[in-house]
Design an enzyme around this catalytic site. Structure first.
Site, PDB file in Angstrom:
ATOM      1  CE1 TYR A   6       7.301  14.026  -6.757  1.00 35.57           C
ATOM      2  CE2 TYR A   6       9.141  14.511  -5.290  1.00 35.57           C
ATOM      3  CZ  TYR A   6       8.662  14.109  -6.527  1.00 35.57           C
ATOM      4  OH  TYR A   6       9.543  13.782  -7.528  1.00 35.57           O
ATOM      5  CB  SER A  39      12.421  11.455  -6.022  1.00 37.52           C
ATOM      6  OG  SER A  39      12.920  12.729  -5.667  1.00 37.52           O
ATOM      7  CE  LYS A  92       8.464  10.717  -7.798  1.00 41.62           C
ATOM      8  NZ  LYS A  92       8.492  10.020  -9.104  1.00 41.62           N
TER       9      LYS A  92
END
Length: 259
Positions: free
Chosen positions: A162, A149, A166
């Site tokens: 998160y 990401s 990533k």
């Protein structure tokens, strides 16, 4: 041009969003068989059935495998089912992921644990399992694509759990490129920007935030799942046969637009 003619493709988290778009694009570009992983709850059961029907209408063979990617046994099951049906795996798209937006200071540790288990642990398990299959099959080799990401490069107030996962996927692909090159296995990462999928549907329901995000992109629109699937197919294909350890940012110009 059939970019992935006769290749066997494995995709985790394939029932919706980026995973689903990848499945459809791979078939369009000549893939002969798909191993489609999905979570297995009632919602994804319905989604995977419609995807299976669509793929089979295009002439490709399909095996579906349900399971929690955070469980290492699921990855073993995916590889066993795929190789039993098709004999080999040529491409892996490690896509399954979650992003439950949460405030950092009050975030339950269970939210951190679950996000890490699905996004990072799950990626490690499936990459390791498929890489072993790619090493041992004849001829050996293959292409592994980790869906990272833009969040691997930048921060997010509600993504403190998160973004590290990533970044971990990006790093995993870089190290796997080094570890697996001698076996003819390429490993690369795709870094999507803001793509309109279920993972951020609630966040983008805020009209002010949606408008801000659109205006931040150079192309003045949110990404769609098929904006990601095209670059994925490229990295899987022989057009990218000398590309490994790379990261491809696919964000509509979000990252570079500082003004």
């Amino acid at each position: 041009m059939a970019l992935v003619a006769n290749k066997v493709i494995c995709i985790t988290g394939s029932s919706r969003g980026i995973g689903r778009a990848c499945a459809l694009d791979f078939v369009k570009h000549g893939a002969s068989a798909l191993i489609l992983h999905y979570l297995g709850d009632s919602e994804t059961e319905q989604e995977i059935q419609t995807l299976r029907d669509e793929v089979e209408r295009e002439g490709a063979q399909v095996v579906t495998v349900a399971g929690d990617i955070a469980d290492a046994a699921t990855s073993i099951k995916i590889v066993e089912a795929g190789t039993k049906a098709f004999g080999r795996i040529d491409v892996l798209v490690s896509n399954a992921g979650i992003c439950p937006f949460a405030e950092f200071l009050t975030m339950p540790h269970a939210t951190w644990e679950r996000t890490r288990q699905v996004n990072l642990d799950g990626s490690f398990y499936i990459v390791q399992a498929v890489a072993n299959q790619m090493k041992n099959q004849s001829p050996p080799g293959g292409s592994i694509i980790g869906i990272s990401s833009i969040s691997a490069l930048v921060g997010g107030e509600l993504q403190c759990h998160y973004t590290p996962t990533k970044a971990g996927i990006l790093s995993l692909m870089q190290s796997c490129a080094v570890a697996l090159g001698k076996h003819g296995i390429r490993a690369n990462a795709i870094l999507p920007g803001t793509i309109a999928t279920d993972i951020n549907k609630e966040d983008l329901a805020d009209e002010k935030k949606r408008e801000y995000t659109v205006n931040r992109t150079v192309l003045k629109r949110l990404g769609a799942p098929d904006d990601i699937s095209g670059p994925v197919v490229f990295l899987a294909s022989d057009l990218a046969k000398y590309v490994t350890g790379a990261s491809l940012l696919v964000d509509g110009g979000l990252f570079v637009n500082l003004q």
